[in-house]
Write a protein that holds these residues in place. Structure first.
Motif, PDB file in Angstrom:
ATOM      1  N   ARG A  54      42.077  41.259  37.528  1.00 53.70           N
ATOM      2  CA  ARG A  54      41.286  40.976  36.325  1.00 53.70           C
ATOM      3  C   ARG A  54      42.187  40.460  35.201  1.00 53.70           C
ATOM      4  NH1 ARG A  54      36.233  42.120  34.895  1.00 53.70           N
ATOM      5  NH2 ARG A  54      35.920  43.511  36.647  1.00 53.70           N
TER       6      ARG A  54
ATOM      7  N   GLU B 261      32.289  33.568  34.827  1.00 49.45           N
ATOM      8  CA  GLU B 261      32.400  34.888  35.440  1.00 49.45           C
ATOM      9  C   GLU B 261      32.685  34.711  36.929  1.00 49.45           C
ATOM     10  OE1 GLU B 261      29.788  39.003  35.784  1.00 49.45           O
ATOM     11  OE2 GLU B 261      29.066  37.335  34.567  1.00 49.45           O
TER      12      GLU B 261
ATOM     13  N   GLU C 129      33.335  36.564  40.602  1.00 53.58           N
ATOM     14  CA  GLU C 129      33.236  37.742  41.447  1.00 53.58           C
ATOM     15  C   GLU C 129      33.922  37.425  42.766  1.00 53.58           C
ATOM     16  OE1 GLU C 129      29.310  39.303  41.915  1.00 53.58           O
ATOM     17  OE2 GLU C 129      28.946  39.398  39.763  1.00 53.58           O
ATOM     18  N   HIS C 130      34.377  38.463  43.445  1.00 53.17           N
ATOM     19  CA  HIS C 130      35.042  38.258  44.734  1.00 53.17           C
ATOM     20  C   HIS C 130      34.686  39.392  45.674  1.00 53.17           C
ATOM     21  CE1 HIS C 130      37.671  41.271  43.002  1.00 53.17           C
ATOM     22  NE2 HIS C 130      38.329  41.368  44.134  1.00 53.17           N
ATOM     23  N   TYR C 131      34.995  39.194  46.924  1.00 46.26           N
ATOM     24  CA  TYR C 131      34.804  40.208  47.947  1.00 46.26           C
ATOM     25  C   TYR C 131      36.145  40.926  48.078  1.00 46.26           C
ATOM     26  CZ  TYR C 131      33.067  42.112  52.403  1.00 46.26           C
ATOM     27  OH  TYR C 131      32.643  42.926  53.420  1.00 46.26           O
TER      28      TYR C 131
ATOM     29  N   HIS D  57      39.580  37.546  38.471  1.00 49.86           N
ATOM     30  CA  HIS D  57      38.139  37.778  38.562  1.00 49.86           C
ATOM     31  C   HIS D  57      37.691  38.396  37.260  1.00 49.86           C
ATOM     32  CE1 HIS D  57      38.381  42.186  39.161  1.00 49.86           C
ATOM     33  NE2 HIS D  57      39.524  41.902  39.771  1.00 49.86           N
ATOM     34  N   GLY D  58      36.389  38.475  37.066  1.00 48.43           N
ATOM     35  CA  GLY D  58      35.838  38.982  35.809  1.00 48.43           C
ATOM     36  C   GLY D  58      35.417  37.822  34.924  1.00 48.43           C
ATOM     37  N   LYS D  59      35.190  38.116  33.652  1.00 52.66           N
ATOM     38  CA  LYS D  59      34.754  37.098  32.696  1.00 52.66           C
ATOM     39  C   LYS D  59      35.987  36.423  32.102  1.00 52.66           C
ATOM     40  CE  LYS D  59      30.518  37.151  30.376  1.00 52.66           C
ATOM     41  NZ  LYS D  59      29.569  37.756  29.446  1.00 52.66           N
TER      42      LYS D  59
ATOM     43  N   TRP E 205      32.810  33.802  43.853  1.00 53.91           N
ATOM     44  CA  TRP E 205      31.584  33.219  43.338  1.00 53.91           C
ATOM     45  C   TRP E 205      31.722  33.087  41.835  1.00 53.91           C
ATOM     46  CZ3 TRP E 205      32.045  37.147  46.815  1.00 53.91           C
ATOM     47  CH2 TRP E 205      31.666  36.846  48.125  1.00 53.91           C
TER      48      TRP E 205
ATOM     49  N   TRP F  40      24.735  30.692  39.240  1.00 52.52           N
ATOM     50  CA  TRP F  40      25.901  30.570  40.107  1.00 52.52           C
ATOM     51  C   TRP F  40      26.204  29.106  40.367  1.00 52.52           C
ATOM     52  CZ3 TRP F  40      28.574  34.804  40.454  1.00 52.52           C
ATOM     53  CH2 TRP F  40      27.918  36.021  40.283  1.00 52.52           C
TER      54      TRP F  40
END
Length: 158
Positions: free
Chosen positions: A12, A52, A54-56, A86-88, A126, A139
């Motif tokens: 992050r 933003e 996101e990840h796995y 990741h994150g904003k 994503w 998205w």
């Protein structure tokens, strides 16, 4: 590839490009070239307030590591660092860093390009855009040009 340092982090917090290059290259007299790519968040002509990501977890790191190791083997790299946030993330902030090191510049450039082309299409991330007016744009879809950039590597030997 044995013994080649490959550093992969999904985090992050921001990263310091100069510190990452120094960590990768300090004391290395076998390295003749270091190439860096730093991807930043754009403001999309003033309309985007944030991106933003996101990840796995676990799978993202594993896939980036796989890509980096393939680049080490394919281009004879001597060290690789790949960091993806990741994150904003706000416009102007760092999103991704790829650092490659090799005896000669072309291998370092090709390795960095290869890693980014596959990271953009294969790593499970994503993106959601947030508009300046406060609305979520939704998205972001994959781009055909990213797939084309990746696919060009299947037509080259090195």
């Amino acid at each position: 590839m044995t013994g080649v340092p490959v550093t992969v982090r999904v985090q992050r917090q921001d990263f310091d490009l100069a510190a990452e290059v120094q960590a990768l290259s300090t004391g290395r007299h076998d390295i003749g070239a270091v190439v860096t790519f730093s991807g930043l968040c754009r403001d999309e002509a003033g309309s985007l307030s944030a991106l933003e990501l996101e990840h796995y977890p676990g799978m993202a790191e594993a896939e980036i590591t796989r890509i980096c190791k393939e680049a080490v083997t394919r281009f004879g790299l001597q060290a690789v660092c790949a960091i993806h946030r990741h994150g904003k993330i706000l416009p102007g902030e760092n999103i991704v860093l790829v650092v490659t090191a090799s005896p000669h510049r072309q291998a370092a450039f090709d390795g960095a390009n290869f890693i980014m082309d596959f990271l953009k299409t294969s790593a499970p991330f994503w993106k959601k855009e947030h508009a300046v007016d406060g609305k979520e744009r939704g998205w972001v879809s994959a781009k055909d040009e990213d797939d084309s950039a990746r696919d060009r590597w299947s037509n080259t030997k090195d």
